[in-house]
Design an enzyme around this catalytic site. Structure first.
Site, PDB file in Angstrom:
ATOM      1  CB  CYS A   2      -0.925   0.108   1.208  1.00 39.64           C
ATOM      2  SG  CYS A   2      -2.387  -0.883   1.086  1.00 39.64           S
ATOM      3  NE  ARG A  27       4.550   1.418  -0.059  1.00 40.59           N
ATOM      4  CZ  ARG A  27       5.430   1.108   0.870  1.00 40.59           C
ATOM      5  NH1 ARG A  27       6.721   1.161   0.585  1.00 40.59           N
ATOM      6  NH2 ARG A  27       5.060   0.761   2.075  1.00 40.59           N
ATOM      7  CD1 TRP A  74      -0.668  -6.417  -2.802  1.00 41.16           C
ATOM      8  CD2 TRP A  74      -0.793  -6.738  -0.598  1.00 41.16           C
ATOM      9  NE1 TRP A  74      -0.426  -7.744  -2.553  1.00 41.16           N
ATOM     10  CE2 TRP A  74      -0.497  -7.977  -1.216  1.00 41.16           C
ATOM     11  CE3 TRP A  74      -0.930  -6.705   0.781  1.00 41.16           C
ATOM     12  CZ2 TRP A  74      -0.326  -9.158  -0.497  1.00 41.16           C
ATOM     13  CZ3 TRP A  74      -0.753  -7.885   1.500  1.00 41.16           C
ATOM     14  CH2 TRP A  74      -0.447  -9.096   0.856  1.00 41.16           C
ATOM     15  CG  ASN A  99       1.308   0.888   4.366  1.00 37.83           C
ATOM     16  OD1 ASN A  99       2.481   1.209   4.427  1.00 37.83           O
ATOM     17  ND2 ASN A  99       0.960  -0.358   4.228  1.00 37.83           N
ATOM     18  N   GLY A 100      -1.201  -0.622   6.333  1.00 38.61           N
ATOM     19  CA  GLY A 100      -0.952  -1.429   7.518  1.00 38.61           C
ATOM     20  C   GLY A 100      -2.156  -2.293   7.860  1.00 38.61           C
ATOM     21  CD  GLU A 481      15.236 -15.546  -5.805  1.00 40.47           C
ATOM     22  OE1 GLU A 481      14.618 -15.887  -4.794  1.00 40.47           O
ATOM     23  OE2 GLU A 481      14.992 -14.489  -6.416  1.00 40.47           O
ATOM     24  CE  LYS A 485      12.426 -13.735  -8.389  1.00 37.65           C
ATOM     25  NZ  LYS A 485      12.880 -12.878  -7.339  1.00 37.65           N
ATOM     26  CD  GLU A 488       8.637 -13.448  -6.725  1.00 37.96           C
ATOM     27  OE1 GLU A 488       8.599 -12.919  -5.626  1.00 37.96           O
ATOM     28  OE2 GLU A 488       9.635 -13.367  -7.472  1.00 37.96           O
ATOM     29  CG  HIS A 504      14.406 -39.491  -0.402  1.00 37.19           C
ATOM     30  ND1 HIS A 504      14.517 -40.752   0.150  1.00 37.19           N
ATOM     31  CD2 HIS A 504      15.669 -39.060  -0.606  1.00 37.19           C
ATOM     32  CE1 HIS A 504      15.799 -41.054   0.292  1.00 37.19           C
ATOM     33  NE2 HIS A 504      16.518 -40.044  -0.163  1.00 37.19           N
ATOM     34  CE  LYS A 603      11.427  -4.256  -5.417  1.00 30.74           C
ATOM     35  NZ  LYS A 603      11.612  -5.668  -5.755  1.00 30.74           N
TER      36      LYS A 603
HETATM   37  N1  HGA Z   1      -5.560  -3.071   5.696  1.00 31.21           N
HETATM   38  C1  HGA Z   1      -5.786  -2.087   4.680  1.00 31.21           C
HETATM   39  C2  HGA Z   1      -4.474  -1.563   4.122  1.00 31.21           C
HETATM   40  C3  HGA Z   1      -3.722  -2.674   3.477  1.00 31.21           C
HETATM   41  C4  HGA Z   1      -2.237  -2.445   3.323  1.00 31.21           C
HETATM   42  O1  HGA Z   1      -1.594  -1.595   3.917  1.00 31.21           O
HETATM   43  N2  HGA Z   1      -1.616  -3.269   2.506  1.00 31.21           N
HETATM   44  O2  HGA Z   1      -0.259  -3.198   2.375  1.00 31.21           O
HETATM   45  C5  HGA Z   1      -6.666  -2.610   3.561  1.00 31.21           C
HETATM   46  O3  HGA Z   1      -6.853  -3.824   3.420  1.00 31.21           O
HETATM   47  O4  HGA Z   1      -7.207  -1.788   2.832  1.00 31.21           O
END
Ligand code: HGA
Length: 608
Positions: A2, A27, A74, A99-100, A481, A485, A488, A504, A603
């Site tokens: 985010c 992000r 995100w 964000n969080g 790795e 990749k 991803e 195995h 990221k």
């Molecule tokens: N929890 C919030 C913000 C998500 C966030 O920071 N993602 O990195 C949401 O879900 O909108």
């Protein structure tokens, strides 16, 4: 994850905010939104998907104003829908971006509902804006209302808040998620990353944990977690390291793959002399190197794979026990810390939430010291670790890490040699290793020369749904790795195994539809690996072999051979990484996936 941006200026800020979001898109790109404050109120646009979708809304209906906040999401709580997109509102003129993760959002939601608040989204975020709205009923100052509300939150946040009643300021805060203040002339900003603001300023203040900041046109006032006003230093960004341009490349990932010779050189620069690793690269006092008896490496994702390679190096060169663990596991268990153990973290961004939490926990466990190998000098991880070795890779924009990984390996090799010197590595051996390191950029360059050949191989993966990567010794983490990749960016299911484990279990997966990517270093395991390959060939599996010519391997009926430069064995993990990066890149291009911004990922993983 985010990204948030906030701005107050004498000019219209909507373009500044949107440009900031585009630069933060790495992000998160589930949805984007903006709230603009002007004489008539707080207005917003929100759109599902990338920032471009939000830009399209602006071209339909312009939003102008001199203060605003913006967000690229995100999703953690609630689907990536428009109603879950930030900014979230309370009472029509109070808007917030976040964000969080708010861990106690459920009880807070119940309390707020009981007070009559109606929730418009499924997010944890929405409780914050209603809490502030509620606090404003008894506390007219926006700053005080934000401070009172934040005291009720458990979890991690960086926020930006605007309110139409108080159009001279916006408030921002951080605890557990990154936030930087951009200082301008009669205009000020905040963002999750300074990259988002380089089009408007190069002066930055890095906020500390728990800081709340009152941002007006001509002043930035910072309060710490205890509410005490604090002066924090302003640092000036060095524009020579701004790398937000794709140049001649179609994708950031490819640009970053090709930058590796240059950034590995930058990582080594000033850290090796003719025949030595210069221990001053760890700071003025390198006395800790002598005392190390054990090493605990803690990291996530690609960085964890780099740590796994270092375990082979440290145990081989220094003879010291080394354990490597993913941060999300380490942080939630009881860890036994032997005497004189070095705690070593790895993170590209230095904002990886799990790694930071692990570091904070480690500080109370009696480690000898903490060392961070990191790419971002201003990051929280760097600021909170006792010692730092920067990887000097420059900004990495592609979500799938490439140059950050190989520079982490280079920094880990420097560290391993420096520790080994204190544990019996002879001057002659050190000198030989330093010589090998000096030649590394040139070997990486010649590994890149296989690009066209690998592009052709990639076509054969277009219809594959699974792939198996095999390696032995320090090549096993490189196989991990390589498979990460491929997963991803091409969404092909891939697994990696130490080649000796094949019989195995995973051998059961092998048939003519299963490509098996095998990393064949030229060492005493060569014959063993050749036997493992025979086991696969006998079951009809198609082998993609990456090896140097001296291994005597070449194209055969069921072997597709790719040449990797012959190098000193210590460098093999780094040099063998390059063709695997190219392979996953070209497979993703063939499959038509979004190379730089693969689905569901982002990221800088700043949430748990
Ligand atoms: N929890 C919030 C913000 C998500 C966030 O920071 N993602 O990195 C949401 O879900 O909108």
């Amino acid at each position: 994850m985010c990204g948030i941006v906030g701005a107050i200026a004498r000019r219209n800020v909507s373009k500044i905010l949107i440009e900031g979001l585009s630069r933060l898109e790495y992000r998160g790109y589930d949805s984007a939104g903006v709230a603009i404050n002007n004489e008539e109120g707080v207005f917003s646009h929100r759109a599902v998907g990338k920032v471009q979708a939000l830009k399209d809304k602006f071209s339909d209906q312009l939003l102008d104003g001199k203060m605003g906040i913006a967000h690229t999401r995100w999703a953690t709580h609630g689907k990536p829908t428009e109603s879950n997109a930030h900014p979230h509102f309370s009472g029509g003129d109070l808007a917030l971006v976040h964000n969080g993760i708010i861990e106690n959002h459920e009880p807070l939601r119940l309390e707020l509902k009981a007070k009559g608040y109606v929730f418009q989204s499924e997010t944890d975020t929405e409780v914050i804006v209603h809490l502030i709205h509620d606090a404003l009923k008894v506390e007219p100052s926006l700053l005080n209302a934000v401070q009172a509300s934040l005291a009720k939150l458990e979890g991690a946040f960086a926020i930006g808040v605007v309110q139409n009643d108080d159009n001279e300021r916006f408030i921002a805060a951080r605890k557990g998620s990154p936030l930087v203040v951009g200082v301008g002339i009669e205009e000020n900003f905040v963002a999750s990353d300074q990259l988002a603001l380089l089009h408007v300023t190069d002066q930055f203040i890095f906020l500390e944990e728990g800081d709340v900041v009152d941002v007006t046109l001509d002043k930035v006032t910072i309060y710490d977690a205890q509410g005490e006003q604090q002066d924090r230093p302003v640092s000036v960004f060095n524009h020579s390291i701004d790398a937000t341009d794709k140049g001649e490349f179609r994708h950031y990932m490819m640009k970053e793959i090709y930058e590796q010779p240059k950034v590995i050189r930058a990582c080594l620069e000033g850290r090796i002399s003719d025949n030595k690793v210069l221990t001053s690269c760890f700071g003025a006092d390198s006395g800790f190197l002598k005392q190390i008896e054990n090493i605990h490496i803690v990291a996530c994702g690609t960085s964890y794979h780099a740590g796994m390679v270092a375990k082979y190096w440290l145990e081989e060169l220094a003879g010291l026990p080394c354990s490597v663990e993913v941060a999300s596991e380490y942080r939630y268990r009881k860890v036994a810390v032997p005497k004189n153990t070095l705690f070593l973290t790895l993170s590209q961004s230095g904002e990886t939430a799990d790694t930071l939490a692990a570091l904070r926990m480690a500080k109370s466990l009696g480690y000898l010291t903490t060392l961070a190998i990191c790419n971002v000098p201003s990051s929280t991880l760097v600021r909170e670790s006792a010692l730092t070795l920067l990887t000097n890779a420059g900004a990495e924009i592609g979500v799938a890490s490439t140059k950050a990984f190989t520079t982490q390996l280079t920094a880990l090799l420097l560290t391993s040699v420096a520790i080994a010197v204190e544990n019996g590595l002879s001057a002659q051996e050190e000198s030989a290793l330093v010589d090998a390191m000096r030649s590394l950029p040139a070997y990486v360059e010649s590994a890149l020369a296989e690009d066209e050949h690998i592009k052709k191989i990639a076509d054969r993966f277009a219809n594959k749904h699974n792939a198996l990567f095999l390696g032995r010794g320090a090549m096993f983490p490189i196989a991990l790795e390589g498979s990460l990749k491929l997963k991803e960016i091409s969404y092909i299911h891939a697994e990696a195994y130490p080649a000796g484990e094949l019989k195995h279990g995973p051998l059961a997966l092998v048939d003519e539809d299963m490509p098996i990517i095998t990393l064949v270093p030229h060492n005493d395991m060569l014959d063993k690996l050749k036997s493992n390959m025979q086991e696969v060939a006998a079951r009809g599996g198609e082998l993609y072999v990456f090896a140097d010519k001296d291994t005597d391997l070449h194209n055969e009926d069921n072997i597709v051979f790719t040449e990797v430069p012959k190098v000193d064995s210590i460098l093999e993990p780094i040099v063998h990484t390059i063709p695997l990066q190219l392979l996953s890149y070209h497979v993703a291009v063939v499959k038509g996936t979004d190379v730089d911004q693969p689905r569901n990922l982002a990221k800088s993983v700043t949430v748990e």
